[in-house]
Design a protein around this motif. Structure first.
Motif, PDB file in Angstrom:
ATOM      1  N   UNK A 275      48.586  -6.780 -64.611  1.00  0.00           N
ATOM      2  CA  UNK A 275      47.392  -7.590 -64.858  1.00  0.00           C
ATOM      3  C   UNK A 275      46.837  -8.229 -63.590  1.00  0.00           C
ATOM      4  N   UNK A 276      47.359  -7.812 -62.443  1.00  0.00           N
ATOM      5  CA  UNK A 276      46.858  -8.315 -61.168  1.00  0.00           C
ATOM      6  C   UNK A 276      47.448  -9.666 -60.791  1.00  0.00           C
ATOM      7  N   UNK A 277      46.967 -10.198 -59.667  1.00  0.00           N
ATOM      8  CA  UNK A 277      47.394 -11.537 -59.236  1.00  0.00           C
ATOM      9  C   UNK A 277      46.496 -12.525 -59.976  1.00  0.00           C
ATOM     10  N   UNK A 278      46.781 -12.663 -61.260  1.00  0.00           N
ATOM     11  CA  UNK A 278      45.960 -13.517 -62.122  1.00  0.00           C
ATOM     12  C   UNK A 278      46.475 -14.952 -62.088  1.00  0.00           C
ATOM     13  N   UNK A 279      45.870 -15.812 -62.892  1.00  0.00           N
ATOM     14  CA  UNK A 279      46.233 -17.237 -62.816  1.00  0.00           C
ATOM     15  C   UNK A 279      47.710 -17.450 -63.121  1.00  0.00           C
ATOM     16  N   UNK A 280      48.271 -16.646 -64.023  1.00  0.00           N
ATOM     17  CA  UNK A 280      49.692 -16.801 -64.327  1.00  0.00           C
ATOM     18  C   UNK A 280      50.567 -16.461 -63.120  1.00  0.00           C
ATOM     19  N   UNK A 281      50.295 -15.340 -62.472  1.00  0.00           N
ATOM     20  CA  UNK A 281      51.113 -14.939 -61.311  1.00  0.00           C
ATOM     21  C   UNK A 281      50.959 -15.965 -60.181  1.00  0.00           C
TER      22      UNK A 281
ATOM     23  N   UNK B 169      43.419 -10.296 -68.373  1.00  0.00           N
ATOM     24  CA  UNK B 169      44.161 -10.984 -69.427  1.00  0.00           C
ATOM     25  C   UNK B 169      45.095  -9.957 -70.078  1.00  0.00           C
ATOM     26  N   UNK B 170      45.759 -10.341 -71.155  1.00  0.00           N
ATOM     27  CA  UNK B 170      46.898  -9.554 -71.650  1.00  0.00           C
ATOM     28  C   UNK B 170      46.605  -8.649 -72.839  1.00  0.00           C
ATOM     29  N   UNK B 171      45.367  -8.630 -73.310  1.00  0.00           N
ATOM     30  CA  UNK B 171      45.096  -7.903 -74.549  1.00  0.00           C
ATOM     31  C   UNK B 171      43.896  -6.967 -74.425  1.00  0.00           C
ATOM     32  N   UNK B 172      43.785  -6.088 -75.402  1.00  0.00           N
ATOM     33  CA  UNK B 172      42.582  -5.280 -75.577  1.00  0.00           C
ATOM     34  C   UNK B 172      42.208  -4.454 -74.361  1.00  0.00           C
ATOM     35  N   UNK B 173      40.918  -4.533 -73.994  1.00  0.00           N
ATOM     36  CA  UNK B 173      40.380  -3.715 -72.907  1.00  0.00           C
ATOM     37  C   UNK B 173      41.057  -4.033 -71.581  1.00  0.00           C
ATOM     38  N   UNK B 174      41.405  -5.316 -71.373  1.00  0.00           N
ATOM     39  CA  UNK B 174      42.061  -5.699 -70.116  1.00  0.00           C
ATOM     40  C   UNK B 174      43.427  -5.028 -69.991  1.00  0.00           C
TER      41      UNK B 174
ATOM     42  N   UNK C  64      44.313  -2.212 -71.389  1.00  0.00           N
ATOM     43  CA  UNK C  64      44.049  -0.787 -71.119  1.00  0.00           C
ATOM     44  C   UNK C  64      43.706  -0.569 -69.653  1.00  0.00           C
ATOM     45  N   UNK C  65      42.919  -1.479 -69.110  1.00  0.00           N
ATOM     46  CA  UNK C  65      42.518  -1.403 -67.704  1.00  0.00           C
ATOM     47  C   UNK C  65      43.742  -1.502 -66.788  1.00  0.00           C
ATOM     48  N   UNK C  66      44.649  -2.422 -67.118  1.00  0.00           N
ATOM     49  CA  UNK C  66      45.864  -2.587 -66.323  1.00  0.00           C
ATOM     50  C   UNK C  66      46.713  -1.326 -66.314  1.00  0.00           C
ATOM     51  N   UNK C  67      46.829  -0.698 -67.479  1.00  0.00           N
ATOM     52  CA  UNK C  67      47.605   0.546 -67.583  1.00  0.00           C
ATOM     53  C   UNK C  67      46.942   1.643 -66.750  1.00  0.00           C
ATOM     54  N   UNK C  68      45.614   1.698 -66.810  1.00  0.00           N
ATOM     55  CA  UNK C  68      44.862   2.699 -66.054  1.00  0.00           C
ATOM     56  C   UNK C  68      45.059   2.494 -64.543  1.00  0.00           C
ATOM     57  N   UNK C  69      44.996   1.255 -64.089  1.00  0.00           N
ATOM     58  CA  UNK C  69      45.192   0.958 -62.661  1.00  0.00           C
ATOM     59  C   UNK C  69      46.599   1.351 -62.217  1.00  0.00           C
TER      60      UNK C  69
END
Length: 232
Positions: free
Chosen positions: A39-45, A75-80, A82-87
């Motif tokens: 999910x990238x270097x998001x706010x949680x990381x 974020x952790x759900x839905x399209x995001x 899917x995007x994370x898996x694709x990356x």
């Protein structure tokens, strides 16, 4: 906040990529590389990096996806999701492992880093921590629910540094049979710790996810700090 944080440039051959750096209040200390999920270097990381800075470590969360898409925050759900898996699928894992090495080298070059450099990785980052330890760029590695490690067990023999593994008992992505394969490969090694958390699922450390488990996260954080303190 008692920590100071900023984005820095991490040299990578003729290129460079970003990383979120959090410094401890004392300004100096040993270092940890915080390796992101998909999910990238998001706010949680970033908050995990801040947490380890408050524990006295110089913490760096490198932008592992920079070769595919820089500075992605999901974020952790839905399209995001899917995007994370694709990356992750587009990223060459060997490039990502090399980049962990670049992050470690950048930390060792910082005047604020006065000790060793370990990596703490979550999910995809857990596998990266394991592979980077095998590459020899780290002084220690910690893998939280590192997916796919059981498919890279040939690398285990190359790991000459202490390693700690955290798994959730209810993790459908990493069944206990897979955990068992990894444990078997490290059997007899006094420098490898395994912890399996009852009633905890994949992603139990992340308070932004539905699978967050406060008890498991607190236990794992304490064990991680003990491991870093004793082994590094």
């Amino acid at each position: 906040m008692s920590t100071t944080s900023r984005w820095i440039d991490i040299p990578a051959g003729n290129e460079s990529f970003g990383g979120y750096l959090a410094l401890p209040k004392g300004g100096k200390g040993p270092a940890v590389i915080i390796l992101q999920e998909i999910f990238g270097v998001n706010s949680h990381i970033r908050s995990v990096a801040d947490q380890y800075a408050q524990d006295g470590y110089v913490a760096l969360a490198p932008d592992v996806f920079w070769r595919v898409q820089p500075r992605v925050e999901l974020t952790y759900d839905g399209a995001d999701r899917d995007k994370g898996i694709e990356l992750m699928q587009k990223l060459k894992i060997e490039d990502a492992v090399t980049d962990v090495g670049y992050a470690a080298a950048a930390l060792r070059a910082l005047p604020e880093v006065t000790g060793k450099v370990a990596a703490i990785g979550y999910c995809f980052g857990g596998r990266l921590a394991y592979l980077a330890a095998a590459q020899g760029s780290l002084d220690g590695a910690i893998a939280y629910y590192g997916g796919g490690i059981q498919n890279s067990l040939d690398e285990a023999a190359k790991i000459k540094v202490p390693m700690q593994f955290h798994y959730g008992e209810l993790d459908a992505h990493i069944p206990l049979s897979a955990v068992g394969q990894v444990q078997e490969r490290f059997a007899g090694r006094t420098d490898a710790d395994f912890h399996i958390y009852a009633n905890a699922d994949h992603g139990f450390n992340c308070s932004d996810r539905a699978s967050y488990n406060q008890h498991a996260a607190a236990l794992a954080h304490g064990r991680t700090l003990t491991f870093l303190g004793e082994r590094l």
